[in-house]
Scaffold this motif. Structure first.
Motif, PDB file in Angstrom:
ATOM      1  N   GLU A  73     -16.324   8.607   1.155  1.00 42.08           N
ATOM      2  CA  GLU A  73     -15.736   8.468   2.479  1.00 42.08           C
ATOM      3  C   GLU A  73     -15.272   7.032   2.709  1.00 42.08           C
ATOM      4  O   GLU A  73     -14.190   6.791   3.257  1.00 42.08           O
ATOM      5  CB  GLU A  73     -16.738   8.886   3.556  1.00 42.08           C
ATOM      6  N   LEU A  74     -16.073   6.077   2.280  1.00 44.72           N
ATOM      7  CA  LEU A  74     -15.697   4.673   2.381  1.00 44.72           C
ATOM      8  C   LEU A  74     -14.429   4.405   1.564  1.00 44.72           C
ATOM      9  O   LEU A  74     -13.498   3.726   2.023  1.00 44.72           O
ATOM     10  CB  LEU A  74     -16.855   3.800   1.897  1.00 44.72           C
ATOM     11  N   GLY A  75     -14.367   4.949   0.365  1.00 42.75           N
ATOM     12  CA  GLY A  75     -13.178   4.798  -0.481  1.00 42.75           C
ATOM     13  C   GLY A  75     -11.941   5.387   0.168  1.00 42.75           C
ATOM     14  O   GLY A  75     -10.865   4.767   0.174  1.00 42.75           O
ATOM     15  N   HIS A  76     -12.074   6.581   0.742  1.00 47.94           N
ATOM     16  CA  HIS A  76     -10.936   7.196   1.434  1.00 47.94           C
ATOM     17  C   HIS A  76     -10.499   6.336   2.623  1.00 47.94           C
ATOM     18  O   HIS A  76      -9.304   6.226   2.907  1.00 47.94           O
ATOM     19  CB  HIS A  76     -11.272   8.617   1.874  1.00 47.94           C
ATOM     20  N   GLY A  77     -11.459   5.706   3.294  1.00 49.47           N
ATOM     21  CA  GLY A  77     -11.132   4.806   4.395  1.00 49.47           C
ATOM     22  C   GLY A  77     -10.343   3.593   3.921  1.00 49.47           C
ATOM     23  O   GLY A  77      -9.403   3.144   4.588  1.00 49.47           O
ATOM     24  N   LEU A  78     -10.718   3.059   2.758  1.00 47.14           N
ATOM     25  CA  LEU A  78      -9.970   1.928   2.198  1.00 47.14           C
ATOM     26  C   LEU A  78      -8.546   2.344   1.826  1.00 47.14           C
ATOM     27  O   LEU A  78      -7.596   1.580   2.031  1.00 47.14           O
ATOM     28  CB  LEU A  78     -10.712   1.347   0.990  1.00 47.14           C
ATOM     29  N   TYR A  79      -8.383   3.554   1.315  1.00 44.59           N
ATOM     30  CA  TYR A  79      -7.021   4.034   1.028  1.00 44.59           C
ATOM     31  C   TYR A  79      -6.223   4.232   2.320  1.00 44.59           C
ATOM     32  O   TYR A  79      -5.007   4.001   2.350  1.00 44.59           O
ATOM     33  CB  TYR A  79      -7.043   5.318   0.203  1.00 44.59           C
TER      34      TYR A  79
ATOM     35  N   SER B  45     -10.439  -7.592  10.390  1.00 47.24           N
ATOM     36  CA  SER B  45     -11.463  -6.910  11.206  1.00 47.24           C
ATOM     37  C   SER B  45     -11.559  -5.412  10.927  1.00 47.24           C
ATOM     38  O   SER B  45     -11.606  -4.604  11.844  1.00 47.24           O
ATOM     39  CB  SER B  45     -11.188  -7.142  12.696  1.00 47.24           C
ATOM     40  N   THR B  46     -11.605  -5.052   9.672  1.00 46.26           N
ATOM     41  CA  THR B  46     -11.685  -3.639   9.292  1.00 46.26           C
ATOM     42  C   THR B  46     -13.122  -3.141   9.340  1.00 46.26           C
ATOM     43  O   THR B  46     -14.028  -3.764   8.794  1.00 46.26           O
ATOM     44  CB  THR B  46     -11.114  -3.441   7.874  1.00 46.26           C
ATOM     45  N   VAL B  47     -13.317  -1.993   9.994  1.00 49.56           N
ATOM     46  CA  VAL B  47     -14.602  -1.290  10.016  1.00 49.56           C
ATOM     47  C   VAL B  47     -14.321   0.145   9.602  1.00 49.56           C
ATOM     48  O   VAL B  47     -13.407   0.787  10.123  1.00 49.56           O
ATOM     49  CB  VAL B  47     -15.263  -1.336  11.410  1.00 49.56           C
ATOM     50  N   LEU B  48     -15.100   0.649   8.641  1.00 52.19           N
ATOM     51  CA  LEU B  48     -14.888   1.979   8.087  1.00 52.19           C
ATOM     52  C   LEU B  48     -16.135   2.836   8.251  1.00 52.19           C
ATOM     53  O   LEU B  48     -17.226   2.323   8.464  1.00 52.19           O
ATOM     54  CB  LEU B  48     -14.533   1.858   6.600  1.00 52.19           C
ATOM     55  N   ARG B  49     -15.971   4.138   8.086  1.00 46.01           N
ATOM     56  CA  ARG B  49     -17.103   5.064   8.160  1.00 46.01           C
ATOM     57  C   ARG B  49     -17.605   5.402   6.759  1.00 46.01           C
ATOM     58  O   ARG B  49     -16.825   5.524   5.825  1.00 46.01           O
ATOM     59  CB  ARG B  49     -16.708   6.341   8.881  1.00 46.01           C
ATOM     60  N   ALA B  50     -18.913   5.566   6.687  1.00 48.27           N
ATOM     61  CA  ALA B  50     -19.575   6.047   5.476  1.00 48.27           C
ATOM     62  C   ALA B  50     -20.720   6.916   5.963  1.00 48.27           C
ATOM     63  O   ALA B  50     -21.797   6.414   6.293  1.00 48.27           O
ATOM     64  CB  ALA B  50     -20.076   4.896   4.623  1.00 48.27           C
TER      65      ALA B  50
END
Length: 170
Positions: free
Chosen positions: A83-89, A28-33
């Motif tokens: 920003e999405l990539g940083h969220g995945l990290y 259930s991951t939700v990230l910001r972009a």
């Protein structure tokens, strides 16, 4: 052919650790972009190859991703993708028990540490594999250069610099 923006993680010969990550930190991951909240598909686990591999794929970001079905693709700027990539990290920082990981457009090629050592030794030494994360115990075996710095306890990386282009007409 699909082109996927994703986090991929090599759990080596430990599919149990990959299953635990899929049920725990990746579920259930939700990230910001930018101003958007981007959900991720349920984690995908592949144990048929030479190592257990786990993928976390943001919804409607890639091109031709079958999981997205008929959803309209999000047109993200380079800054939003970064920003999405940083969220995945940030999600990856909560995991343990893996061997190698990377975020980006189809980054699976960065997971096979034996193949990297054989075919990408110069890049491992000079640190040109932007965003590549690897278990610290493999430093000498892979010939990692000084560009690899602590990512989290037990892991090193070449810091992710972000994306330089928007996704497919972003």
């Amino acid at each position: 052919m699909a082109v996927v923006f994703e986090l991929v993680v090599n759990f080596g010969s430990d599919p149990g650790a990959a299953r635990e990550a899929a049920r725990g930190p990746l579920a259930s991951t939700v990230l910001r972009a930018g101003a958007r909240h981007v959900a991720c598909h349920p984690p995908l686990l592949n144990t048929r190859g030479p190592y257990a591999e786990l993928s976390l794929i943001p919804v409607a970001v890639g091109y031709g991703v079958s999981l997205d079905r008929d959803l309209p693709r999000l047109r993200l700027s380079a800054a939003e993708l970064s920003e999405l990539g940083h969220g995945l990290y940030a999600v990856l920082r909560r995991l343990d028990g893996y061997v190698a990981a990377a975020v980006g457009w189809d980054p699976e090629w960065q997971l096979d540490t034996a193949g990297l050592a054989a075919d990408w030794s110069e890049e491992l030494a000079d640190g040109s594999l932007d965003g590549h994360v690897v278990r610290e115990s493999l430093r000498d075996e892979l010939g990692l250069g000084d560009a690899y710095v602590p990512f989290r306890p037990g892991y090193l990386w070449v810091p992710y610099r972000g994306e330089t282009r928007p996704n497919f007409g972003g």
